[in-house]
Design an enzyme around this catalytic site. Structure first.
Site, PDB file in Angstrom:
ATOM      1  N   SER A 183       0.848  -1.189   0.000  1.00  0.00           N
ATOM      2  CA  SER A 183       0.000   0.000   0.000  1.00  0.00           C
ATOM      3  C   SER A 183       0.889   1.245   0.000  1.00  0.00           C
ATOM      4  O   SER A 183       2.118   1.141   0.056  1.00  0.00           O
ATOM      5  CB  SER A 183      -0.909   0.006   1.224  1.00  0.00           C
ATOM      6  OG  SER A 183      -0.121   0.277   2.367  1.00  0.00           O
ATOM      7  N   LYS A 184       0.216   2.372  -0.037  1.00  0.00           N
ATOM      8  CA  LYS A 184       0.931   3.648  -0.143  1.00  0.00           C
ATOM      9  C   LYS A 184       2.009   3.833   0.917  1.00  0.00           C
ATOM     10  O   LYS A 184       3.028   4.463   0.681  1.00  0.00           O
ATOM     11  CB  LYS A 184      -0.067   4.792   0.002  1.00  0.00           C
ATOM     12  CG  LYS A 184      -0.597   5.277  -1.308  1.00  0.00           C
ATOM     13  CD  LYS A 184      -1.316   6.587  -1.094  1.00  0.00           C
ATOM     14  CE  LYS A 184      -2.418   6.736  -2.112  1.00  0.00           C
ATOM     15  NZ  LYS A 184      -3.467   7.633  -1.696  1.00  0.00           N
TER      16      LYS A 184
END
Ligand code: GLU
Length: 464
Positions: free
Chosen positions: A236-237
């Site tokens: 994820s980010k």
């Protein structure tokens, strides 16, 4: 059988690396088998889908070079068709109206949870009659038997129909749900291989049952394991860049990212570098790892450097040009870009680094890097620079070799080490203490700029 694969993103964000890998696998599989690759935009979630996301996905696909043979098809353009199929399922007795209220369903769910049962619809309206009032449409899932999926990646998966409840295929406002639209599209588009993330494994037996009810031929499925971040959690980010276009922005070449993605969960011996042609030739779904893979930014960076060093400089130059533009530099106001690539590629792992390190070719700098100037712009540098200026002025053939000779001759006649000549010259023409070979740098920079900058350095030192 002619192979037809598809990539079916929901436009609720940018194109992320996981999606790009699924798209790449689908694209490779179609290319390898002389088939077709379809792009389908699954935009039925009107609240979450945006045009900006559609554009971002298309931009990502284009940048990666994953060209599609058909599409993009938009599910929102196909509502009439979904309605038709829902009606067909109702007519043939494979679907029914369900009038259960939200409260009723919530109560059922609570009761099942309290009994430690898996929450599922109890089929109350399955044998009911058509009434008035708010209603959804449910698919009549078979009650007996099992669904067998011979997944090309995961192997055989068997799910008992008793595990599956009657899925809603149309909401109370008549709009179709995800599982219905996917099934209709895969059927209508003649998809032969559904290659997608393994977060969809649970949907597959339901989709197969609907396809069977429609008398459609079943595609083969390949569920690709997810990508993890370095800490083992789903990528994820917070692990860094996950958007394909962010990799472009950070100076990666599309081929490097594709090469990295193809190796993420797939291997061919211990080969690391694959040209697109090799990927197409060698890729096999059956060789995709069953377990999740971990994203390794270091390795991607290494690959990027390999591609920067070994690709055709003219190709790298086209991408570098974009990055120079991002820095506000005009690529036409300086040396031929592929020449820049040739002299910078050993030292730059990304195109952002290369663009930054090439600024002085395209613009005048305001001042000198402090440390480099302090070290190399002492008064004794003046005669060195003066001699270089005179000798450079006399060079008629402005090429690296004669310039190199001047640097050598200057060092010799002043009885100085090469560094004592080359470093002040470097700081004078580049503004900093690091650059490619100084003769090549001056050759590319051109006669006028080089001479002007040497003169400017002399003035600066004398004015100190
Ligand atoms: N639209 C789905 C998603 O973005 C993919 C559906 C599919 O590949 O079947 O997760």
């Amino acid at each position: 059988m002619s192979i037809r694969t598809r990539f079916a993103p929901s436009p609720t964000g940018y194109l992320h690396v996981g999606g790009a890998r699924t798209a790449l696998f689908s694209w490779l599989y179609a290319r390898k088998h002389g088939g077709k690759f379809i792009l389908r935009i699954e935009d039925t979630d009107l609240e979450r889908s945006t045009q900006a996301s559609v554009d971002a996905i298309l931009e990502g696909m284009t940048w990666l070079g994953l060209e599609y043979d058909e599409g993009p098809f938009y599910q929102t353009h196909r509502f009439d068709r979904y309605k038709e199929v829902i009606q067909q399922l109702l007519d043939q007795g494979d679907a029914y109206y369900c009038y259960c209220s939200r409260e009723e369903l919530d109560a059922l769910r609570e009761q099942q949870m309290a009994n430690k049962e898996k929450p599922r619809y109890n089929g109350k309206c399955r044998h009911g009659v058509v009434q008035d009032g708010e209603r959804v449409v449910r698919f009549k899932n078979p009650e007996q038997g099992e669904v067998v999926i011979d997944d090309l990646v995961k192997g055989r998966i068997v799910v008992a129909n008793q595990e599956l409840d009657d899925l809603i295929i149309a909401r109370s406002d008549g709009t179709p749900t995800y599982n219905l639209t996917v099934v209709v599209d895969d059927m209508d588009m003649g998809v032969t291989h559904v290659i997608r993330g393994d977060d969809h494994v649970n949907n597959t037996p339901r989709q197969i049952n609907i396809l069977k009810a429609l008398g459609a031929s079943l595609p083969l499925y390949a569920h690709v394991p997810m990508i993890l971040g370095s800490d083992g959690a789903r990528l994820s980010k917070r692990h860094g860049a996950v958007s394909v276009m962010q990799y472009r922005n950070e100076g990666y070449l599309p081929e490097a990212l594709l090469n990295y993605l193809v190796r993420l969960g797939w291997s061919h011996g211990d080969q690391e570098l694959f040209s697109l042609d090799e990927m197409v030739e060698l890729f096999q779904l059956e060789k995709v790892n069953v377990s999740a893979s971990t994203f390794n930014t270091e390795k991607l960076l290494w690959l990027n450097h390999q591609y920067i060093m070994h690709s055709d400089p003219a190709h790298v130059a086209r991408h570098l040009s974009w990055h120079l533009g991002e820095l506000g530099l005009d690529p036409s106001q300086g040396p031929v870009l592929s020449e820049i690539v040739k002299i910078q590629r050993e030292r730059c792992k990304t195109l952002v680094e290369m663009a930054e390190a090439s600024r002085y070719f395209y613009e005048e700098f305001d001042g000198y890097e402090e440390k480099a100037a302090a070290k190399n712009f002492k008064v004794e540098a003046v005669p060195v620079l003066q001699q270089l200026l005179t000798a450079f002025s006399a060079v008629t053939d402005w090429q690296a070799e004669p310039l190199h000779q001047v640097v050598l001759d200057t060092a010799e006649s002043l009885q100085l080490g090469l560094g004592k000549v080359a470093q002040p010259l470097r700081v004078a023409v580049c503004g900093c203490g690091v650059s490619p070979a100084i003769d090549q740098t001056c050759a590319l920079l051109g006669r006028e700029k080089t001479l002007n900058r040497i003169q400017r350095a002399i003035n600066t030192i004398q004015g100190q």
